[in-house]
Every structure is written in structure tokens, then in C-alpha cells.
Design an enzyme around this catalytic site. Structure first.
Site, PDB file in Angstrom:
ATOM      1  N   SER A 106      29.376  20.247 -30.847  1.00  0.00           N
ATOM      2  CA  SER A 106      27.845  20.577 -31.226  1.00  0.00           C
ATOM      3  C   SER A 106      27.130  21.482 -31.789  1.00  0.00           C
ATOM      4  O   SER A 106      27.652  21.927 -32.844  1.00  0.00           O
ATOM      5  CB  SER A 106      26.911  19.738 -29.767  1.00  0.00           C
ATOM      6  OG  SER A 106      25.186  19.166 -30.614  1.00  0.00           O
ATOM      7  N   HIS A 131      28.447  16.545 -34.445  1.00  0.00           N
ATOM      8  CA  HIS A 131      27.994  15.275 -34.228  1.00  0.00           C
ATOM      9  C   HIS A 131      26.475  15.765 -34.926  1.00  0.00           C
ATOM     10  O   HIS A 131      26.079  16.287 -35.537  1.00  0.00           O
ATOM     11  CB  HIS A 131      28.281  14.669 -33.159  1.00  0.00           C
ATOM     12  CG  HIS A 131      27.651  14.644 -32.683  1.00  0.00           C
ATOM     13  ND1 HIS A 131      27.483  14.212 -31.317  1.00  0.00           N
ATOM     14  CD2 HIS A 131      27.012  15.874 -32.235  1.00  0.00           C
ATOM     15  CE1 HIS A 131      26.772  15.597 -30.299  1.00  0.00           C
ATOM     16  NE2 HIS A 131      25.995  16.483 -31.137  1.00  0.00           N
TER      17      HIS A 131
END
EC number: 3.4.21.92
Length: 202
Positions: A106, A131
Site C-alpha cells: 500500500s 492497491h
């Protein structure tokens, strides 16, 4: 009763050095900071981001021409905290070399990719995951709509920046960040998130 930070601090090793004035002890992270090494470990949040930013600014003031090495082992976290670190990395004069140890997921992956081109590395068994930003805001319908719009704006901005750092087309980034996308160290190199897999110190 001890809290988690007390226990964690008690587990940080101390290093003792001999100096002309006698012995001096450092915690291991302070000693590594003298070698221009910063550790970004754990959840990216405001307090941690402030410490990382302060260390980056300190090392710039110490020597603006020497590289800084940012070691990342993080599951990700707050976008705003991560962007504070990212903007400082881009703002300061020294090149910031990023190294993934363990995982960079992330926001951790975003910071990894944001290092100086040619100086971004993964260790062989590390993992990288990209993501889209997570939502989860609760409240009145009108406020939820405002936050949804904000998240979409952040998502687009992060995708544009990842496209710039990786060399991937924007539509590829949009597709690949739609869900959790895990990569090995080699795959992260192929994708452009890092420049090479580092097996031995050069």
C-alpha cells in the site's frame, strides 16, 4: 503495567562506542542514523511520519550531497502521513535510496517507488503490494458522498504518480491497483516499482 511502546523500547538494542571522551551509548536506530540509514517500520501514521520527516530534514542539514537510505518494512497506512514522507523525499537535496525488507504494501509500496530512480531496491524474499486507497468513512449521506469524491480524487492522483515512477501507462496502473496486487521482488523490478533485487551489499 507496561504499555506496548514501553515494551518495544526495552527491546531496542543499545550500541556502545568508544570515543575520545569515553564511552557513548546509542539505541541501534540512532547509531544507524549516523550512517544516513532511516528505518520505516510498521504502520504508516502521523507520529511515525513526523519522525521520518524530521530525520530526512536532519540528514539534509548534515550533508546535502550524500545519499540517504530509507529501509521499508511496512503494511501501509495513512495516505496523508505517507504523502508527508513522500513530499519530503522529493523536496530535500540528497537522493533518497529506498530498500524493501520484508514487505512494502500500500503506502509502503508507494514510498518504495518514490525513491531516487536507479536507487530503489528489494531484498530477494521481500514482497510488494499495490492497491487503491481504502475508504470506510461513516456518517451522514452527504458527508459520505464528499468523502467518496475525495477518495476518488486521491486514487487518481496516486495512480498518476505511480505511473510516473514505474513508467507504466496510467490505464495499467488503474487496472492493477483495483484489487490487492502482490508481487515478488523480481516482479516488482519488472513492473518498475524498484530498479533491482539486491542480494549482496555492493
Amino acid at each position: 503495567m507496561h504499555n506496548a511502546s514501553d515494551i518495544q523500547n526495552a527491546l531496542v538494542p543499545m550500541v556502545i562506542e568508544q570515543t575520545a571522551k569515553g564511552e557513548r551509548s546509542y539505541d541501534i536506530y540512532s547509531r544507524l542514523l549516523k550512517e544516513r540509514i532511516i528505518f520505516l517500520v510498521g504502520q504508516v501514521e502521523e507520529h511515525m511520519a513526523n519522525l521520518i520527516v524530521a530525520q530526512l530534514l536532519f540528514l539534509e542539514s548534515e550533508s546535502p550531497d550524500k545519499d540517504i537510505f530509507l529501509y521499508i518494512n511496512s503494511p501501509g497506512g495513512s495516505v496523508t502521513a505517507g504523502m508527508a514522507i513522500y513530499d519530503t523525499m522529493q523536496f530535500i537535496k540528497p537522493n533518497v535510496s529506498t530498500v524493501c525488507i520484508g514487505q512494502a504494501a500500500s503506502m509502503g509500496a508507494f514510498l518504495l517507488a518514490g525513491g531516487e530512480k536507479g536507487k530503489r531496491f528489494c531484498l530477494p524474499n521481500s514482497r510488494v503490494m499495490i492497491h487503491q486507497p481504502l475508504g470506510g468513512f461513516q456518517g451522514q449521506a452527504s458527508d459520505i458522498a464528499i468523502h467518496a469524491q475525495e477518495i476518488l480524487g486521491i486514487k487518481h492522483k496516486l495512480n498518476l504518480m505511480l505511473a510516473e515512477h514505474t513508467g507504466q501507462p496510467l490505464e495499467v496502473i488503474e487496472r492493477d491497483t483495483d484489487r490487492d496486487n502482490f508481487m515478488s521482488a523480481t516482479q516488482a523490478v519488472e513492473y518498475g516499482l524498484v530498479d533491482s533485487v539486491m542480494t549482496k551489499r555492493g
